[in-house]
Scaffold this motif. Structure first.
Motif, mmCIF file in Angstrom:
data_model
loop_
_atom_site.group_PDB
_atom_site.id
_atom_site.type_symbol
_atom_site.label_atom_id
_atom_site.label_comp_id
_atom_site.label_asym_id
_atom_site.label_seq_id
_atom_site.Cartn_x
_atom_site.Cartn_y
_atom_site.Cartn_z
ATOM 1 N N ARG A 29 0.820 -1.238 0.080
ATOM 2 C CA ARG A 29 -0.160 0.062 -0.157
ATOM 3 C C ARG A 29 1.048 1.291 -0.009
ATOM 4 O O ARG A 29 2.089 1.003 -0.097
ATOM 5 C CB ARG A 29 -0.912 0.162 1.285
ATOM 6 N N LYS A 30 0.175 2.310 0.026
ATOM 7 C CA LYS A 30 0.836 3.638 0.200
ATOM 8 C C LYS A 30 1.819 3.861 -0.917
ATOM 9 O O LYS A 30 3.049 4.308 -0.710
ATOM 10 C CB LYS A 30 1.625 3.884 1.450
ATOM 11 N N THR A 51 15.334 7.415 -4.677
ATOM 12 C CA THR A 51 13.995 6.909 -4.722
ATOM 13 C C THR A 51 14.169 5.583 -5.736
ATOM 14 O O THR A 51 14.712 5.557 -6.576
ATOM 15 C CB THR A 51 12.840 7.694 -5.192
ATOM 16 N N ASP A 52 13.590 4.518 -5.277
ATOM 17 C CA ASP A 52 13.552 3.228 -5.814
ATOM 18 C C ASP A 52 12.505 3.114 -6.592
ATOM 19 O O ASP A 52 11.125 3.407 -6.063
ATOM 20 C CB ASP A 52 13.910 1.997 -5.026
ATOM 21 N N SER A 87 5.091 8.811 -0.716
ATOM 22 C CA SER A 87 5.619 9.792 0.053
ATOM 23 C C SER A 87 6.707 10.465 -0.953
ATOM 24 O O SER A 87 7.036 11.506 -0.659
ATOM 25 C CB SER A 87 6.401 9.307 1.230
ATOM 26 N N ALA A 88 7.142 9.675 -2.036
ATOM 27 C CA ALA A 88 8.247 10.468 -2.763
ATOM 28 C C ALA A 88 7.621 11.095 -4.146
ATOM 29 O O ALA A 88 8.166 11.647 -5.127
ATOM 30 C CB ALA A 88 9.049 9.475 -3.182
ATOM 31 N N LEU A 89 6.365 10.994 -4.329
ATOM 32 C CA LEU A 89 5.463 11.255 -5.615
ATOM 33 C C LEU A 89 6.085 12.872 -5.902
ATOM 34 O O LEU A 89 6.576 13.084 -7.104
ATOM 35 C CB LEU A 89 4.326 10.970 -5.535
ATOM 36 N N HIS A 90 5.732 13.781 -5.074
ATOM 37 C CA HIS A 90 6.114 15.102 -5.476
ATOM 38 C C HIS A 90 7.434 15.395 -5.879
ATOM 39 O O HIS A 90 7.952 16.196 -6.768
ATOM 40 C CB HIS A 90 5.609 15.980 -4.489
ATOM 41 N N THR A 91 8.348 14.715 -5.034
ATOM 42 C CA THR A 91 9.683 15.018 -5.119
ATOM 43 C C THR A 91 10.174 14.448 -6.509
ATOM 44 O O THR A 91 10.980 15.235 -7.075
ATOM 45 C CB THR A 91 10.537 14.340 -3.987
ATOM 46 N N ALA A 92 9.713 13.284 -6.839
ATOM 47 C CA ALA A 92 10.159 12.543 -8.066
ATOM 48 C C ALA A 92 9.555 13.523 -9.273
ATOM 49 O O ALA A 92 10.271 13.602 -10.256
ATOM 50 C CB ALA A 92 9.676 11.099 -8.094
ATOM 51 N N VAL A 93 8.321 13.772 -9.199
ATOM 52 C CA VAL A 93 7.689 14.703 -10.363
ATOM 53 C C VAL A 93 8.618 16.041 -10.381
ATOM 54 O O VAL A 93 9.133 16.335 -11.807
ATOM 55 C CB VAL A 93 6.244 15.169 -10.058
#
Length: 412
Positions: A344-345, A375-376, A394-400
């Protein structure tokens, strides 16, 4: 010519207004003023409206207070009423300005669908009534999201279905353009709420737009994009809150630089199921996904590796994970699933660009960027037009933001 009529040679536009565009009486008055101005400038218009913002969720909520899984027919009867409110109010606002307008349900227009309640597909749109109204100088104000099946029952097209209603009407009427008015100025390289340097695209190809919509960009419903391409409907996304030319969804990407990432889409609240010991054979694979679909679970990204046993991973909405696990458990005696792992998440992050991902340097830059932000990727799928990654939510915005800058989309 009768007062209020327009020449049939005047341009015909189908204009769809989303929930935020008609979210209050004040907004309806603003849209009515814009429509009136266009009418007096010689445009012939068919309007398609969504329910007022929040109203459809309210109706679903009422149904869920009675039954967690309501009868599909009755649910369609209920939630289709939201659009009837907005179209009636809009017709009143236009009439107040001296225009002839008539609110119409999908049944009155004769929008014919298949028999799938809750997720119906449009099969055809009869145009005789609409043509008659237009010839009389009457502006049709059509309820989006709904139609009628072969038994005359009310059906709905699924969330975002008003986009498809508008495109289908534009195709049936051979309209000059189908304009989707929303709360953003067009299609952006990514969500401006995540990356402020996101750039509005003047144009985007149908293939690229379909992938952006399917993979998380919420400006257009994917069905409406594929329908528009199929029936050669000129499609444009505009803001109902500000002036501008918006973004044209075009039939060729010739104006786009070749082999360039065009946009990045991201969606949170994802989950993943892994079956690392699945019994080899396409029959098992088929049974799993047929049963999931029958229970309303939509598997999205799918990855499969072959050895003595098959390993299958697929993503789905987090809200559907418990149902999916229960469904898999119900067939564990019939299909040798082996271990079932769930996560999840998670978030789905996708880069889109026609002809891009055959190039190894593009892939290398993606992985280099993810490494820099520590990020993996838990799952990767590619095609000629997209690369999709599953990462921690939790890493979505940073990765975008990191990928947006890595591919210089802020200079688009």
């Amino acid at each position: 010519m009768v007062e209020g009529q327009q020449q049939s040679t005047s341009p015909l536009l189908v204009k769809k207004f989303g929930g935020t565009s008609v979210g209050s009486i004040e907004r309806i008055e603003v849209i009515a003023e814009q429509v009136a101005k266009s009418f007096h400038q010689g445009e012939r218009q068919v309007l398609v409206l969504s329910a007022m913002a929040g109203h459809t969720n309210h109706l679903f909520g009422l149904a869920n207070q009675i039954e967690r899984v309501p009868d599909a027919r009755e649910l369609d009867m209920l939630v289709s009423t939201g659009e009837q409110i907005s179209v009636a109010l809009m017709a009143m606002a236009l009439q107040k300005r001296g225009l002839k307008a008539r609110s119409l349900t999908g049944d009155q227009v004769q929008i014919h669908t298949n028999n799938q309640f809750g997720r119906a597909s449009i099969e055809r749109v009869d145009t005789d009534y609409l043509q008659m109204l237009l010839q009389q100088g009457i502006i049709p104000v059509v309820a989006g999201f709904q139609g009628r099946n072969t038994q005359g029952e009310v059906t709905t097209l699924g969330r975002g279905g008003s986009d498809t209603t508008a495109v289908a009407i534009a195709a049936a009427l051979s309209a000059q353009e189908c304009q989707i008015f929303t709360d953003v100025a067009g299609i952006y390289t990514t969500d401006p709420n995540i990356e402020p340097s996101a750039q509005k695209l003047a144009a985007i190809s149908f293939d690229e737009m379909f992938e952006m919509a399917r993979l998380g960009a919420k400006v257009l419903h994917p069905d409406s994009v594929s329908y528009a391409e199929r029936f050669k409907v000129r499609l444009r996304v505009l803001s109902s809150f500000e002036k501008g030319s918006g973004t044209l969804v075009q039939f060729t990407s010739a104006k786009q630089p070749l082999e360039k990432v065009v946009g990045i889409a991201g969606v949170a609240e994802q989950a993943m199921i892994s079956l690392p010991d699945l019994e080899s054979g396409s029959e098992s694979y088929q049974k799993i996904f047929q049963l999931l679909a029958a229970h309303g679970v939509e598997a999205d990204l799918v990855s499969k590796t072959l050895s003595d046993k098959e390993t299958i991973c697929f993503t789905l909405n987090d809200s559907e994970l418990d149902l999916a696990l229960a469904t898999l458990d119900s067939i564990s005696q019939v299909v040798k699933l082996g271990a079932v792992h769930s996560h999840r998440k998670l978030a789905k992050l996708s880069l889109v660009g026609d002809g891009v991902f055959a190039k190894s340097d593009i892939l290398a830059k993606v992985f280099e960027t993810l490494t820099l932000i520590q990020t993996d990727a838990k799952m990767i799928t590619t095609s000629d037009i997209k690369l999709s990654l599953v990462i921690d939510q939790s890493a979505l915005h940073t990765a975008v933001r990191a990928l947006h800058h890595a591919f210089e989309l802020n200079k688009a």
